[in-house]
Design an enzyme around this catalytic site. Structure first.
Site, PDB file in Angstrom:
ATOM      1  N   LYS A   1       0.853  -1.187   0.000  1.00 48.39           N
ATOM      2  CA  LYS A   1       0.000   0.000   0.000  1.00 48.39           C
ATOM      3  C   LYS A   1       0.891   1.240   0.000  1.00 48.39           C
ATOM      4  O   LYS A   1       1.802   1.354   0.814  1.00 48.39           O
ATOM      5  CB  LYS A   1      -0.900   0.027   1.238  1.00 48.39           C
TER       6      LYS A   1
ATOM      7  N   GLY B   1       6.751   1.270   5.835  1.00 47.59           N
ATOM      8  CA  GLY B   1       5.866   2.326   5.380  1.00 47.59           C
ATOM      9  C   GLY B   1       4.965   1.973   4.219  1.00 47.59           C
ATOM     10  O   GLY B   1       4.348   2.854   3.625  1.00 47.59           O
TER      11      GLY B   1
ATOM     12  N   ASP C   1      -4.527   0.981   9.552  1.00 48.06           N
ATOM     13  CA  ASP C   1      -4.369   0.727   8.121  1.00 48.06           C
ATOM     14  C   ASP C   1      -5.094  -0.527   7.635  1.00 48.06           C
ATOM     15  O   ASP C   1      -5.244  -0.722   6.435  1.00 48.06           O
ATOM     16  CB  ASP C   1      -2.882   0.565   7.778  1.00 48.06           C
TER      17      ASP C   1
ATOM     18  N   SER D   1      -0.268  -4.737   7.870  1.00 48.24           N
ATOM     19  CA  SER D   1      -1.703  -4.489   7.732  1.00 48.24           C
ATOM     20  C   SER D   1      -2.277  -5.248   6.539  1.00 48.24           C
ATOM     21  O   SER D   1      -3.378  -5.809   6.612  1.00 48.24           O
ATOM     22  CB  SER D   1      -1.967  -2.990   7.574  1.00 48.24           C
ATOM     23  N   ALA D   2      -1.539  -5.259   5.425  1.00 46.97           N
ATOM     24  CA  ALA D   2      -1.983  -5.993   4.244  1.00 46.97           C
ATOM     25  C   ALA D   2      -2.045  -7.487   4.530  1.00 46.97           C
ATOM     26  O   ALA D   2      -2.962  -8.186   4.063  1.00 46.97           O
ATOM     27  CB  ALA D   2      -1.053  -5.712   3.071  1.00 46.97           C
TER      28      ALA D   2
ATOM     29  N   GLY E   1       2.601  -0.676   4.481  1.00 43.83           N
ATOM     30  CA  GLY E   1       1.455  -1.408   4.995  1.00 43.83           C
ATOM     31  C   GLY E   1       1.577  -2.908   4.970  1.00 43.83           C
ATOM     32  O   GLY E   1       0.565  -3.617   4.920  1.00 43.83           O
ATOM     33  N   GLY E   2       2.792  -3.441   5.022  1.00 46.69           N
ATOM     34  CA  GLY E   2       2.973  -4.881   4.897  1.00 46.69           C
ATOM     35  C   GLY E   2       2.206  -5.689   5.922  1.00 46.69           C
ATOM     36  O   GLY E   2       1.439  -6.593   5.581  1.00 46.69           O
TER      37      GLY E   2
ATOM     38  N   ALA F   1       8.436  -3.044   8.638  1.00 44.62           N
ATOM     39  CA  ALA F   1       8.529  -1.673   9.168  1.00 44.62           C
ATOM     40  C   ALA F   1       9.036  -0.712   8.103  1.00 44.62           C
ATOM     41  O   ALA F   1       9.999   0.022   8.310  1.00 44.62           O
ATOM     42  CB  ALA F   1       9.435  -1.634  10.400  1.00 44.62           C
TER      43      ALA F   1
END
EC number: 2.7.1.148
Length: 281
Positions: free
Chosen positions: A9, A97, A135, A102-103, A99-100, A95
């Site tokens: 993302k 930025g 997110d 969260s995805a 969205g790993g 970590a």
């Protein structure tokens, strides 16, 4: 077995407006999704979480992993007693930025929903996503959107139609909490003053914006400024910006040839930097 994509993302723009009493921040963001990223596989079976892929070593497969938390929350919410065998194939830096985590959580929820016959737009599924992180609802939606509030009040917007993109991470992990802590608390204005959502196109809207977390991230990791300068000087770049709280930066290009040439140029100078040649949907 159900397999779900967990694409990167990207925040095309990110305006931080104020710090809230609950510790979150009111913000406005335009986000889109890449074609590529991680994947999550889920099947009914002996309970386990296995992490594979080039960035597997950076994650713990214990109960605090967002994938494990998503599975636990899903089963509790829907009364599912079955046990699950889950594999997370980790190709996105941790970590970073984009969205790993969260995805990955959103992909887990989608896979479990498919496995157990629950619609992906079920309100309960969306409620679960909100409990897992600001997110995760955006990643569950999985479409280009404008987000405000904590970033989880979502309005879909036109995507970029498979626009060629290059993602680069200089190999540094930046703490989201540390970046927000260094934000100077200056409200530099709304992402969109007047007009309707994307009335001059999503890319034009993004170009008129900024990422308010970029300056504090550069204080923590000065290499981000070097990376952005390098991306911006490549031929055919339409937009070069840091995503989220960093340290991953991206550039959008006119065509795939320009993107691929930029990837080669950066690899020649910084072969150890992570790169992903993809497209933004």
């Amino acid at each position: 077995m159900i397999v779900e994509r967990a694409p990167a993302k990207l925040n095309l723009a990110l305006h931080v407006r104020r710090r809230r009493d609950d510790g979150y921040h009111d913000l406005e963001t335009l986000f889109v999704f890449a074609r590529d990223g991680d994947s999550v596989s889920v099947a009914v079976g002996a309970p386990s979480l296995t992490i594979t892929g080039p960035f597997a070593a950076g994650l713990d497969a214990g109960a605090d992993n967002l994938v494990a938390r998503a599975e636990l929350a899903f089963c509790a919410q829907f009364g599912v007693t079955a046990q699950h065998t889950i594999t997370l194939d980790k190709h996105l830096p941790v970590a970073s930025g984009i969205g790993g985590g969260s995805a990955d959580a959103a992909a887990t929820l989608r896979a479990l929903a498919t496995l157990h016959g629950i619609a992906h737009d079920d309100a309960q599924l969306i409620d679960i996503a909100a409990t897992l992180g600001a997110d995760v609802p955006a990643c569950l939606l999985g479409r280009a959107a404008f987000g405000d509030g904590k970033g989880d009040a979502l309005t879909t917007i036109p995507g970029l139609g498979d626009m060629p993109a290059l993602l680069v991470n200089p190999g540094v992990a930046v703490s989201t909490a540390a970046v927000f802590a260094r934000w100077d608390r200056v409200d530099r204005g709304a992402l969109r003053e007047g007009g309707s959502f994307g009335d001059d196109g999503t890319l034009a809207w993004a170009l008129a914006g900024r990422n308010d977390l970029q300056p504090p991230a550069e204080q923590l990791a000065p290499v981000i400024a070097d990376l952005l300068a390098l991306l911006a000087q490549q031929a055919g770049v339409r937009l070069a910006r840091m995503s989220g709280s960093g340290a991953t930066c991206f550039a959008l290009f006119d065509d795939e040839n320009a993107r691929d040439a930029a990837a080669r140029a950066i690899a020649a100078v910084h072969p150890a930097w992570w790169r992903l040649e993809t497209a933004i949907q």
